[in-house]
Design a protein around this motif. Sequence first.
Motif, short mmCIF file in Angstrom:
data_model
loop_
_atom_site.label_atom_id
_atom_site.label_comp_id
_atom_site.label_asym_id
_atom_site.label_seq_id
_atom_site.Cartn_x
_atom_site.Cartn_y
_atom_site.Cartn_z
N LEU A 15 0.83 -1.21 0.00
CA LEU A 15 0.00 0.00 0.00
C LEU A 15 0.86 1.27 0.00
CD1 LEU A 15 -2.83 -0.92 2.54
CD2 LEU A 15 -3.17 -0.16 0.18
N LEU A 16 1.89 1.26 0.85
CA LEU A 16 2.74 2.45 0.96
C LEU A 16 3.50 2.70 -0.34
CD1 LEU A 16 4.02 2.00 4.61
CD2 LEU A 16 2.45 3.77 3.75
N ASP A 17 3.84 1.61 -1.06
CA ASP A 17 4.50 1.78 -2.36
C ASP A 17 3.55 2.31 -3.43
OD1 ASP A 17 6.97 0.97 -1.57
OD2 ASP A 17 6.76 -1.11 -2.24
N LEU A 18 2.27 1.99 -3.28
CA LEU A 18 1.32 2.37 -4.34
C LEU A 18 0.67 3.73 -4.12
CD1 LEU A 18 -0.60 -1.01 -4.90
CD2 LEU A 18 0.98 0.08 -6.49
N PHE A 19 0.47 4.09 -2.86
CA PHE A 19 -0.27 5.33 -2.56
C PHE A 19 0.63 6.27 -1.77
CE2 PHE A 19 -3.31 1.92 -3.04
CZ PHE A 19 -4.29 2.47 -3.85
N ASP A 20 0.81 7.50 -2.32
CA ASP A 20 1.66 8.48 -1.64
C ASP A 20 1.00 8.99 -0.37
OD1 ASP A 20 3.43 8.23 -3.67
OD2 ASP A 20 2.54 9.86 -4.86
N ASN A 21 -0.30 9.11 -0.44
CA ASN A 21 -1.02 9.73 0.66
C ASN A 21 -1.53 8.68 1.65
OD1 ASN A 21 -2.74 11.04 2.34
ND2 ASN A 21 -4.11 11.81 0.71
N GLU A 22 -0.96 8.68 2.84
CA GLU A 22 -1.35 7.68 3.85
C GLU A 22 -2.77 7.87 4.35
OE1 GLU A 22 1.19 6.42 7.12
OE2 GLU A 22 2.90 7.06 5.90
N HIS A 23 -3.40 9.00 3.98
CA HIS A 23 -4.78 9.21 4.39
C HIS A 23 -5.76 8.76 3.31
CE1 HIS A 23 -3.34 11.17 7.93
NE2 HIS A 23 -2.57 11.94 7.19
N HIS A 24 -5.21 8.17 2.25
CA HIS A 24 -6.09 7.66 1.19
C HIS A 24 -7.07 6.66 1.80
CE1 HIS A 24 -7.45 5.67 -2.44
NE2 HIS A 24 -6.87 6.61 -3.17
N LYS A 25 -8.29 6.70 1.29
CA LYS A 25 -9.37 5.86 1.81
C LYS A 25 -9.02 4.37 1.86
CE LYS A 25 -14.21 4.95 0.70
NZ LYS A 25 -14.57 4.25 -0.50
N VAL A 26 -8.18 3.93 0.90
CA VAL A 26 -7.88 2.49 0.81
C VAL A 26 -7.29 1.95 2.13
CG1 VAL A 26 -5.56 2.81 -0.20
CG2 VAL A 26 -6.84 0.72 -0.67
N PHE A 27 -6.53 2.81 2.83
CA PHE A 27 -5.90 2.32 4.08
C PHE A 27 -6.97 1.91 5.09
CE2 PHE A 27 -2.40 4.55 2.10
CZ PHE A 27 -1.29 3.81 2.45
N SER A 28 -8.02 2.73 5.17
CA SER A 28 -9.06 2.40 6.17
C SER A 28 -9.92 1.22 5.69
CB SER A 28 -9.91 3.62 6.50
OG SER A 28 -10.49 4.10 5.33
N VAL A 29 -10.10 1.09 4.38
CA VAL A 29 -10.89 -0.05 3.90
C VAL A 29 -10.15 -1.36 4.18
CG1 VAL A 29 -12.08 -1.08 1.92
CG2 VAL A 29 -11.90 1.41 2.09
N VAL A 30 -8.82 -1.36 3.94
CA VAL A 30 -8.03 -2.56 4.21
C VAL A 30 -8.00 -2.85 5.71
CG1 VAL A 30 -5.70 -3.55 4.10
CG2 VAL A 30 -6.66 -2.41 2.09
N LYS A 31 -7.86 -1.78 6.50
CA LYS A 31 -7.85 -1.97 7.96
C LYS A 31 -9.17 -2.59 8.43
CE LYS A 31 -7.22 0.17 12.43
NZ LYS A 31 -8.56 -0.23 12.92
N ALA A 32 -10.26 -2.12 7.85
CA ALA A 32 -11.58 -2.65 8.25
C ALA A 32 -11.66 -4.15 7.95
CB ALA A 32 -12.68 -1.89 7.52
N LEU A 33 -11.02 -4.58 6.86
CA LEU A 33 -11.04 -6.02 6.54
C LEU A 33 -10.26 -6.82 7.59
CD1 LEU A 33 -10.65 -5.79 2.66
CD2 LEU A 33 -12.59 -6.80 3.87
N PHE A 34 -9.10 -6.29 7.99
CA PHE A 34 -8.34 -6.99 9.04
C PHE A 34 -9.10 -6.98 10.37
CE2 PHE A 34 -4.59 -6.40 6.20
CZ PHE A 34 -4.20 -7.73 6.16
N ASP A 35 -9.81 -5.90 10.64
CA ASP A 35 -10.63 -5.86 11.87
C ASP A 35 -11.70 -6.94 11.82
OD1 ASP A 35 -9.15 -3.75 12.76
OD2 ASP A 35 -10.64 -2.20 12.27
N GLU A 36 -12.29 -7.09 10.65
CA GLU A 36 -13.34 -8.10 10.48
C GLU A 36 -12.78 -9.51 10.71
OE1 GLU A 36 -15.36 -7.50 6.69
OE2 GLU A 36 -16.16 -9.54 6.83
N LEU A 37 -11.56 -9.72 10.21
CA LEU A 37 -10.90 -11.03 10.40
C LEU A 37 -10.69 -11.29 11.89
CD1 LEU A 37 -9.25 -13.48 9.23
CD2 LEU A 37 -7.24 -11.99 9.29
N ASN A 38 -10.17 -10.29 12.59
CA ASN A 38 -9.94 -10.45 14.04
C ASN A 38 -11.23 -10.68 14.81
OD1 ASN A 38 -7.22 -10.46 14.95
ND2 ASN A 38 -7.01 -8.41 14.05
#
Length: 416
Positions: A75-98
Amino acid sequence: MRVYKFGGASVKDAEGVKNLASVLKETGYENTLVVVSAMGKTTNAMEVVIKNYFENKGELQSSIHDVIKYHNEILLDLFDNEHHKVFSVVKALFDELNLFFKSNKSPDYNYVYDQTIGFGELISTTIISHYLNEIGLKNNWLDVREYIKTDNYYRRANVNWDETQDNISSKFNKSVLNITQGFLGSDSNNFTTTLGREGSDYTAAIFAYCLNANSVTIWKDVPGVLNADPRHFENAQLLHHISYREAIELAFYGASVIHPKTLQPLQQKEIPLHVKSFINPKAEGTCVSKGKTIEPEVPCFIVKKNQILISLSSLDFSYIVEENISEIFSLLHLYKMKVDVIQNSAISFSVCIDNIYNNRDKLLQHLKAKFNVTCHDDVSLYTIRHYNEDAIKTLEKDKNVLLKQLTRETVQIVTK
Ligand code: ADP
Ligand code: ASP
Ligand code: MG
């Protein structure tokens, strides 16, 4: 309408994702469905997570963290902006797994496996879909579980074709670029199911069938279907054009470049399958289609490693006939053993199997009550299609041959 499938090797890092985008730009992406697997070796990493959940809870979080870290780097290699929405969408998936692991009460390994293993695909498609949108390749992310319906035979679910066809006919928008997950489906209770390891090629074929697609292309790290796996054989040659039958046979015997279930739906509607290099997308690759059935002019070599050869003979010198053979097969079925070769004589029966579910010991215990049993672990099963004497000689050289079986087109040799 055409269907593309990108496997784990093609999207193993940020460069791979960028390359996927270039392939789409180079070959066009109108009316295209892109099926994507989990990135790199994520599915293997998720298998470790699941094993830890059952057998080693202390390691569970660190194994999940390995998967998070791997995807975060991409993700960090693909998106310059760490506040890009994708970070929270991916995080939500890991939260769902946990959350699943915290709340799950089921002791059923296969059920838990299917509820969790597919996070690899959900995350990869989320990252890729956002990246493509970011660079201007507007696309629609689909949850494949809303389309492919299956029974609840977890880890090797069977497709419910009628329901799948209905979903695809009624909900799928053909006129945009769609991105979805390979490998996954859902059962009648909407629990996630999987189609078997390496099943994303099959997903592409299911969609192609239901969409009456014009073609399927699976993008690989090899130039196409070769007459041997270049990881195990030198000088492998490209097969430019092969028939469905030849491809089905090669896949069945273990040429892992195409998942064995992929060909049948395509063959039924005569949809051509292209196997192409994601590194060199303009190269011709292999075309599997109807038409002039072209037999490969060279012998094709296939190897399956880590097989088990079990030889049985009756305890009292009685013949091994229908009755005991059917008993042996029901045990093989019970323990989900995949049978690759069988050979029998009057009082003996040999079977070479793939021990996918680690049921070897249970099976042997059961068999030993009824038969004399010899077992060779870790044998290799070689298959040569369109063999000749030279090919057999080369293969047998320096090997201890335990079993050999010849038919008109195919020879199978088990070696230690
Ligand atoms: P994916 O990334 O789609 O999962 P796979 O790793 O499953 O791709 O399939 C590609 C691999 O298949 C190649 O790297 C190659 O080692 C292996 N392979 C096995 N048999 C063959 C064959 N006959 N021709 C080409 N590749 C083969
Ligand atoms: N990710 C799944 C696997 O590794 C499915 C696939 O890659 O085809 O088995
Ligand atoms: Mg694969």
